[in-house]
Design an enzyme around this catalytic site. Structure first.
Site, PDB file in Angstrom:
ATOM      1  N   LYS A   9       0.832  -1.198   0.000  1.00  0.00           N
ATOM      2  CA  LYS A   9       0.000   0.000   0.000  1.00  0.00           C
ATOM      3  C   LYS A   9       0.880   1.268   0.000  1.00  0.00           C
ATOM      4  O   LYS A   9       2.110   1.174   0.071  1.00  0.00           O
ATOM      5  CB  LYS A   9      -0.960  -0.075   1.195  1.00  0.00           C
ATOM      6  CG  LYS A   9      -1.894  -1.309   1.086  1.00  0.00           C
ATOM      7  CD  LYS A   9      -3.127  -1.216   1.963  1.00  0.00           C
ATOM      8  CE  LYS A   9      -2.896  -1.632   3.380  1.00  0.00           C
ATOM      9  NZ  LYS A   9      -4.190  -1.840   4.126  1.00  0.00           N
ATOM     10  N   TYR A  49     -12.707  -2.209  -1.705  1.00  0.00           N
ATOM     11  CA  TYR A  49     -13.061  -2.237  -0.276  1.00  0.00           C
ATOM     12  C   TYR A  49     -14.580  -2.218  -0.070  1.00  0.00           C
ATOM     13  O   TYR A  49     -15.051  -1.738   0.955  1.00  0.00           O
ATOM     14  CB  TYR A  49     -12.404  -1.056   0.435  1.00  0.00           C
ATOM     15  CG  TYR A  49     -10.927  -1.279   0.750  1.00  0.00           C
ATOM     16  CD1 TYR A  49     -10.487  -2.411   1.449  1.00  0.00           C
ATOM     17  CD2 TYR A  49      -9.968  -0.331   0.379  1.00  0.00           C
ATOM     18  CE1 TYR A  49      -9.140  -2.601   1.738  1.00  0.00           C
ATOM     19  CE2 TYR A  49      -8.616  -0.531   0.675  1.00  0.00           C
ATOM     20  CZ  TYR A  49      -8.209  -1.664   1.360  1.00  0.00           C
ATOM     21  OH  TYR A  49      -6.877  -1.851   1.668  1.00  0.00           O
ATOM     22  N   PHE A  57     -14.501   4.156   9.034  1.00  0.00           N
ATOM     23  CA  PHE A  57     -13.162   4.415   8.488  1.00  0.00           C
ATOM     24  C   PHE A  57     -13.125   4.331   6.964  1.00  0.00           C
ATOM     25  O   PHE A  57     -12.064   4.512   6.363  1.00  0.00           O
ATOM     26  CB  PHE A  57     -12.141   3.429   9.084  1.00  0.00           C
ATOM     27  CG  PHE A  57     -12.461   1.970   8.867  1.00  0.00           C
ATOM     28  CD1 PHE A  57     -12.073   1.329   7.698  1.00  0.00           C
ATOM     29  CD2 PHE A  57     -13.145   1.243   9.831  1.00  0.00           C
ATOM     30  CE1 PHE A  57     -12.371  -0.007   7.488  1.00  0.00           C
ATOM     31  CE2 PHE A  57     -13.444  -0.110   9.623  1.00  0.00           C
ATOM     32  CZ  PHE A  57     -13.047  -0.729   8.451  1.00  0.00           C
ATOM     33  N   ARG A  85      -1.921 -14.295   4.253  1.00  0.00           N
ATOM     34  CA  ARG A  85      -2.550 -13.634   5.405  1.00  0.00           C
ATOM     35  C   ARG A  85      -1.685 -13.817   6.655  1.00  0.00           C
ATOM     36  O   ARG A  85      -1.539 -12.903   7.457  1.00  0.00           O
ATOM     37  CB  ARG A  85      -3.959 -14.198   5.648  1.00  0.00           C
ATOM     38  CG  ARG A  85      -4.966 -13.919   4.544  1.00  0.00           C
ATOM     39  CD  ARG A  85      -5.509 -12.523   4.521  1.00  0.00           C
ATOM     40  NE  ARG A  85      -6.282 -12.171   5.692  1.00  0.00           N
ATOM     41  CZ  ARG A  85      -6.919 -11.016   5.842  1.00  0.00           C
ATOM     42  NH1 ARG A  85      -6.874 -10.101   4.878  1.00  0.00           N
ATOM     43  NH2 ARG A  85      -7.592 -10.747   6.931  1.00  0.00           N
ATOM     44  N   THR A  91      -4.724  -7.555  11.176  1.00  0.00           N
ATOM     45  CA  THR A  91      -5.093  -6.244  10.623  1.00  0.00           C
ATOM     46  C   THR A  91      -4.536  -5.099  11.467  1.00  0.00           C
ATOM     47  O   THR A  91      -3.987  -4.137  10.937  1.00  0.00           O
ATOM     48  CB  THR A  91      -6.636  -6.132  10.542  1.00  0.00           C
ATOM     49  OG1 THR A  91      -7.111  -7.200   9.717  1.00  0.00           O
ATOM     50  CG2 THR A  91      -7.064  -4.801   9.968  1.00  0.00           C
ATOM     51  N   ARG A 102       3.357  -6.993   9.262  1.00  0.00           N
ATOM     52  CA  ARG A 102       2.808  -5.928  10.119  1.00  0.00           C
ATOM     53  C   ARG A 102       3.413  -5.985  11.521  1.00  0.00           C
ATOM     54  O   ARG A 102       3.623  -4.952  12.158  1.00  0.00           O
ATOM     55  CB  ARG A 102       1.287  -6.051  10.176  1.00  0.00           C
ATOM     56  CG  ARG A 102       0.601  -5.650   8.860  1.00  0.00           C
ATOM     57  CD  ARG A 102      -0.858  -6.081   8.840  1.00  0.00           C
ATOM     58  NE  ARG A 102      -1.604  -5.596   7.690  1.00  0.00           N
ATOM     59  CZ  ARG A 102      -2.785  -6.082   7.325  1.00  0.00           C
ATOM     60  NH1 ARG A 102      -3.346  -7.063   8.022  1.00  0.00           N
ATOM     61  NH2 ARG A 102      -3.408  -5.588   6.264  1.00  0.00           N
ATOM     62  N   ASN A 112      -1.057  -0.022   7.650  1.00  0.00           N
ATOM     63  CA  ASN A 112      -0.592  -1.389   7.935  1.00  0.00           C
ATOM     64  C   ASN A 112       0.052  -2.087   6.731  1.00  0.00           C
ATOM     65  O   ASN A 112       0.124  -3.308   6.663  1.00  0.00           O
ATOM     66  CB  ASN A 112      -1.717  -2.213   8.576  1.00  0.00           C
ATOM     67  CG  ASN A 112      -2.906  -2.378   7.655  1.00  0.00           C
ATOM     68  OD1 ASN A 112      -2.861  -1.990   6.487  1.00  0.00           O
ATOM     69  ND2 ASN A 112      -3.976  -2.974   8.170  1.00  0.00           N
ATOM     70  N   HIS A 115      -2.072  -5.265   1.735  1.00  0.00           N
ATOM     71  CA  HIS A 115      -3.381  -5.915   1.599  1.00  0.00           C
ATOM     72  C   HIS A 115      -3.178  -7.326   1.076  1.00  0.00           C
ATOM     73  O   HIS A 115      -2.340  -7.542   0.200  1.00  0.00           O
ATOM     74  CB  HIS A 115      -4.272  -5.159   0.605  1.00  0.00           C
ATOM     75  CG  HIS A 115      -5.489  -5.956   0.223  1.00  0.00           C
ATOM     76  ND1 HIS A 115      -6.619  -5.985   1.004  1.00  0.00           N
ATOM     77  CD2 HIS A 115      -5.716  -6.814  -0.811  1.00  0.00           C
ATOM     78  CE1 HIS A 115      -7.505  -6.819   0.444  1.00  0.00           C
ATOM     79  NE2 HIS A 115      -6.980  -7.327  -0.657  1.00  0.00           N
ATOM     80  N   GLU A 126     -10.747  -9.580  -6.643  1.00  0.00           N
ATOM     81  CA  GLU A 126      -9.715  -8.541  -6.533  1.00  0.00           C
ATOM     82  C   GLU A 126      -8.668  -8.675  -7.653  1.00  0.00           C
ATOM     83  O   GLU A 126      -8.196  -7.664  -8.186  1.00  0.00           O
ATOM     84  CB  GLU A 126      -9.042  -8.633  -5.156  1.00  0.00           C
ATOM     85  CG  GLU A 126     -10.006  -8.256  -4.029  1.00  0.00           C
ATOM     86  CD  GLU A 126      -9.467  -8.569  -2.639  1.00  0.00           C
ATOM     87  OE1 GLU A 126      -8.316  -9.056  -2.529  1.00  0.00           O
ATOM     88  OE2 GLU A 126     -10.192  -8.338  -1.662  1.00  0.00           O
TER      89      GLU A 126
HETATM   90  P1  DAT Z   1      -7.217  -6.592   6.278  1.00  0.00           P
HETATM   91  O1  DAT Z   1      -6.461  -5.512   5.542  1.00  0.00           O
HETATM   92  O2  DAT Z   1      -6.367  -7.247   7.324  1.00  0.00           O
HETATM   93  O3  DAT Z   1      -7.882  -7.575   5.357  1.00  0.00           O
HETATM   94  P2  DAT Z   1      -9.868  -5.500   6.745  1.00  0.00           P
HETATM   95  O4  DAT Z   1     -10.281  -6.092   5.443  1.00  0.00           O
HETATM   96  O5  DAT Z   1     -10.717  -5.794   7.938  1.00  0.00           O
HETATM   97  O6  DAT Z   1      -8.370  -5.865   7.111  1.00  0.00           O
HETATM   98  O7  DAT Z   1      -9.810  -3.925   6.601  1.00  0.00           O
HETATM   99  C1  DAT Z   1      -9.267  -3.329   5.440  1.00  0.00           C
HETATM  100  C2  DAT Z   1      -8.409  -2.172   5.842  1.00  0.00           C
HETATM  101  O8  DAT Z   1      -9.219  -1.169   6.453  1.00  0.00           O
HETATM  102  C3  DAT Z   1      -7.352  -2.498   6.898  1.00  0.00           C
HETATM  103  O9  DAT Z   1      -6.169  -3.033   6.332  1.00  0.00           O
HETATM  104  C4  DAT Z   1      -7.131  -1.178   7.533  1.00  0.00           C
HETATM  105  C5  DAT Z   1      -8.510  -0.531   7.507  1.00  0.00           C
HETATM  106  N1  DAT Z   1      -9.236  -0.760   8.754  1.00  0.00           N
HETATM  107  C6  DAT Z   1      -9.834  -1.917   9.155  1.00  0.00           C
HETATM  108  N2  DAT Z   1     -10.397  -1.780  10.348  1.00  0.00           N
HETATM  109  C7  DAT Z   1     -10.162  -0.500  10.727  1.00  0.00           C
HETATM  110  C8  DAT Z   1     -10.486   0.287  11.868  1.00  0.00           C
HETATM  111  N3  DAT Z   1     -11.193  -0.231  12.871  1.00  0.00           N
HETATM  112  N4  DAT Z   1     -10.060   1.568  11.892  1.00  0.00           N
HETATM  113  C9  DAT Z   1      -9.353   2.101  10.877  1.00  0.00           C
HETATM  114  N5  DAT Z   1      -9.011   1.437   9.772  1.00  0.00           N
HETATM  115  C10 DAT Z   1      -9.408   0.156   9.694  1.00  0.00           C
HETATM  116 MG    MG Z   2      -9.487  -7.430   4.117  1.00  0.00          MG
END
Ligand code: DAT
Ligand code: MG
Length: 149
Positions: A9, A49, A57, A85, A91, A102, A112, A115, A126
């Site tokens: 990212k 997303y 967020f 993963r 996350t 991470r 973080n 992706h 995706e």
């Molecule tokens: P991942 O990237 O581990 O698949 P995710 O799909 O739940 O996680 O979320 C996508 C992205 O959104 C994540 O990398 C960072 C952001 N994100 C997730 N939960 C968040 C939160 N509670 N506050 C802020 N950003 C968040």
């Molecule tokens: Mg995700």
């Protein structure tokens, strides 16, 4: 064999960690079948997303992922989705195991670094969103250099 979409990212590109991140996946034993730098458009970001649409967020996430270029790649291997993963880590970097990307290099959930697709349907969706079929090595099998023992 599975394929998964990985994004280094904007924070990874800005911090000069793209090589380190790709290296970890390569050393793990996964095959790169597509790789490019691109600036993600708001349309692609929102589709990528989509499961998070409406969450508090979401707008920040879209604005962040579209802010500067990302390195997008497709990795292939046995259990590639789960392996990536695990290599990426939780996350929230605060909960990510040391040894994961991470867990070693990130501190906040909003930055973080990486992706990784979370399931086979997500991976397919995706990969199709970020890559044309013709950009994937292995689309024509003879293009592959991997030794399939
Ligand atoms: P991942 O990237 O581990 O698949 P995710 O799909 O739940 O996680 O979320 C996508 C992205 O959104 C994540 O990398 C960072 C952001 N994100 C997730 N939960 C968040 C939160 N509670 N506050 C802020 N950003 C968040
Ligand atoms: Mg995700």
């Amino acid at each position: 064999m599975e394929r998964t979409l990985i994004l280094a990212k904007p924070d990874a590109v800005q911090r000069g960690l793209v090589g380190e991140i790709i290296g970890r996946f390569e050393r793990r034993g996964l095959q790169i079948v597509a790789l490019k730098l691109l600036q993600v458009s708001p349309e692609v970001a929102k589709r990528h997303y989509q499961e998070h649409a409406g969450k508090p967020f979401f707008e920040r996430l879209v604005s962040y992922i579209t802010s500067t270029p990302v390195a997008a790649m497709v990795l292939e291997g046995p259990n590639a989705i789960e392996i990536c993963r695990c290599t990426i880590g939780a996350t929230n970097p605060a909960a990510a195991t040391p040894g994961s990307i991470r867990g070693d290099m990130a501190v906040t959930v909003g930055r973080n670094l990486v992706h990784g697709s979370d399931s086979e349907p997500s991976a397919k969706r995706e990969i199709d969103l970020f890559f044309e079929k013709t950009e994937l090595l292995g689309y024509a099998r003879e293009n592959r250099w991997i030794i399939e023992a």
